[in-house]
Design a protein around this motif. Structure first.
Motif, PDB file in Angstrom:
ATOM      1  N   ARG A 171       0.826  -1.197   0.000  1.00  0.00           N
ATOM      2  CA  ARG A 171       0.000   0.000   0.000  1.00  0.00           C
ATOM      3  C   ARG A 171       0.866   1.254   0.000  1.00  0.00           C
ATOM      4  NH1 ARG A 171      -5.313  -1.490   1.792  1.00  0.00           N
ATOM      5  NH2 ARG A 171      -5.792   0.682   2.276  1.00  0.00           N
ATOM      6  N   THR A 172       0.261   2.351  -0.427  1.00  0.00           N
ATOM      7  CA  THR A 172       0.959   3.642  -0.416  1.00  0.00           C
ATOM      8  C   THR A 172       0.242   4.658   0.464  1.00  0.00           C
ATOM      9  OG1 THR A 172      -0.244   4.318  -2.420  1.00  0.00           O
ATOM     10  CG2 THR A 172       1.917   3.299  -2.724  1.00  0.00           C
ATOM     11  N   ASP A 173      -0.762   4.202   1.228  1.00  0.00           N
ATOM     12  CA  ASP A 173      -1.468   5.113   2.132  1.00  0.00           C
ATOM     13  C   ASP A 173      -0.877   5.011   3.533  1.00  0.00           C
ATOM     14  OD1 ASP A 173      -2.374   2.672   3.010  1.00  0.00           O
ATOM     15  OD2 ASP A 173      -4.505   3.077   2.703  1.00  0.00           O
ATOM     16  N   ALA A 174      -1.604   5.426   4.546  1.00  0.00           N
ATOM     17  CA  ALA A 174      -1.097   5.441   5.924  1.00  0.00           C
ATOM     18  C   ALA A 174      -0.949   4.046   6.521  1.00  0.00           C
ATOM     19  CB  ALA A 174      -2.024   6.284   6.803  1.00  0.00           C
ATOM     20  N   TYR A 175      -1.371   3.014   5.791  1.00  0.00           N
ATOM     21  CA  TYR A 175      -1.282   1.634   6.289  1.00  0.00           C
ATOM     22  C   TYR A 175      -0.246   0.811   5.524  1.00  0.00           C
ATOM     23  CZ  TYR A 175      -5.508   2.714   8.885  1.00  0.00           C
ATOM     24  OH  TYR A 175      -6.412   3.282   9.758  1.00  0.00           O
ATOM     25  N   GLY A 176       0.608   1.466   4.746  1.00  0.00           N
ATOM     26  CA  GLY A 176       1.626   0.751   3.989  1.00  0.00           C
ATOM     27  C   GLY A 176       2.948   1.497   3.961  1.00  0.00           C
ATOM     28  N   GLY A 177       3.988   0.786   3.534  1.00  0.00           N
ATOM     29  CA  GLY A 177       5.310   1.410   3.417  1.00  0.00           C
ATOM     30  C   GLY A 177       6.169   1.139   4.635  1.00  0.00           C
TER      31      GLY A 177
END
Length: 373
Positions: free
Chosen positions: A196-202
């Motif tokens: 993911r690339t939102d606040a739940y990934g990376g």
């Protein structure tokens, strides 16, 4: 010096010994409803210090295998109430393992035959269990999932909260949040399944966000002293991998330390496989994991699991490396496992061909020591 057979209080739950029955999927609850056979199975094993039930879905969407129980219908909760009453009548303690399988599911098991959900739309190289048209059971490839939208995640957290409340109302002594073995929360934790690339990934912090939001909601609803969690830092189960498991899970336990949890349940190595299984460049240091938890203020009991026999379990508790030891396959075959361990009695051998699905055979018909005599 504590022993495996001494009582212990974990959070708000007092146990008569430190032998734990691990969660064991058995696929014997048609329509996701516990039945009289399930009552007998758990009642037989109530001499355990603690029973952790088979993984139990928090919602229909969380279902991933045929004939596993749920926590989301009145019929299922009535069935679980019969189980908890029976275990308590025998002097036992029981918590329910709360489960959302994420991508480890099949369209046949999902509401409206929809796609399973996941952090990212990456199909797992794994299997699930389905019931065939002729009534027999068998394993099938998991279906391609869809990625959860960011605005769906608060609803997932709410589902965990409601399931925890339902569990307590059904008579459970507490709950265990299943964050292991490649299911939904673990899928969010791992870099292989979370792109993911939102606040739940990376970052590690982002990938652990859902876990912490779930734990915040559950502990606020039922109390941290009735809440445990299961972790599997290096298991490859259900096609999950992370190149930096030590950093990831040290961060996880440090965050969990803010709650005065009943326990942390750790699978050492590959679930059901080698205890020395490795992910990343270095062997995982489980002692360092526990030290990180303690250094952050964590006070929950430390439960270990995977490949423990009598000698290893005795040494783990007597040395202080573990407060509790969970046993899986040995509890399948030995309803009176605590007494067999205490007296070093011979053990029944489990019959793997009856592990999943079926009826009483290989489920409630293993003999106790009294019956053997």
């Amino acid at each position: 010096m504590a022993t495996l057979f001494d009582p212990i209080t974990i959070g708000d739950i007092t146990l008569k010994n430190r032998v734990v029955m691990a969660p064991l999927t058995r696929n014997r609850s048609p329509k996701a409803v516990p039945n009289t056979l399930n009552v007998t199975y758990y009642e037989q094993r109530a001499t355990a210090g603690l029973i952790i039930t088979e993984a139990t879905a928090i919602t229909h969407q969380g279902q991933g295998y045929a004939d596993v129980p749920g926590l989301y219908t009145p019929e299922a909760l009535d069935g679980w109430r019969k189980v908890t009453d029976a275990v308590h009548a025998e002097g036992g303690k029981i918590v329910v393992q709360m489960w959302h399988v994420g991508r480890i599911s099949h369209t046949d098991l999902q509401p409206g035959n929809g796609k399973p959900v996941a952090p990212s739309a990456i199909r797992a190289k794994s299997k699930t269990y389905l019931i065939n048209e002729d009534g027999t059971g068998g394993f099938a490839d998991t279906s391609e999932p869809r990625a959860l939208e960011t605005d769906e995640l608060p609803g997932i957290v709410e589902d965990y909260r409601k399931a925890a409340r339902a569990a307590i109302d059904a008579g459970f002594d507490g709950v265990e949040v299943h964050a292991a073995n490649g299911y939904l929360i673990d899928q969010f934790l791992r870099s292989s399944s979370n792109q993911r690339t939102d606040a739940y990934g990376g970052s590690i912090e982002n990938r652990a966000r859902l876990l912490f939001e779930v734990m915040d909601a559950v502990t606020k609803e039922i109390g941290a002293g009735r809440t445990g969690i299961r972790l599997s830092p290096v298991t490859p189960a259900n096609d999950v991998f992370d190149a930096e498991p030590q950093a990831l899970f040290n961060h996880v336990v440090e965050g969990l330390a803010k709650h005065d949890l009943a326990y942390i349940h750790v699978i050492e190595g590959a679930t059901g496989g080698p205890r020395d299984h490795q992910q990343g460049d270095k062997p995982f240091d489980f002692a360092a994991l526990r030290a990180a938890y303690a250094a952050a203020g964590g006070k929950g009991a430390w439960m270990t699991n995977n490949g423990y026999d009598r000698d290893l379990a005795l040494k783990a508790v007597e040395s202080g490396d573990a407060d509790l030891v969970a046993f899986g396959k040995l509890f399948i075959a030995n309803p009176d496992l605590v007494e067999r361990l205490r007296t070093d009695a011979p053990l029944n051998e489990p019959h793997q061909e009856t592990f999943y699905g079926g009826g009483a055979e290989g489920y409630t018909d293993y003999p106790s020591l009294d019956q053997v005599a």
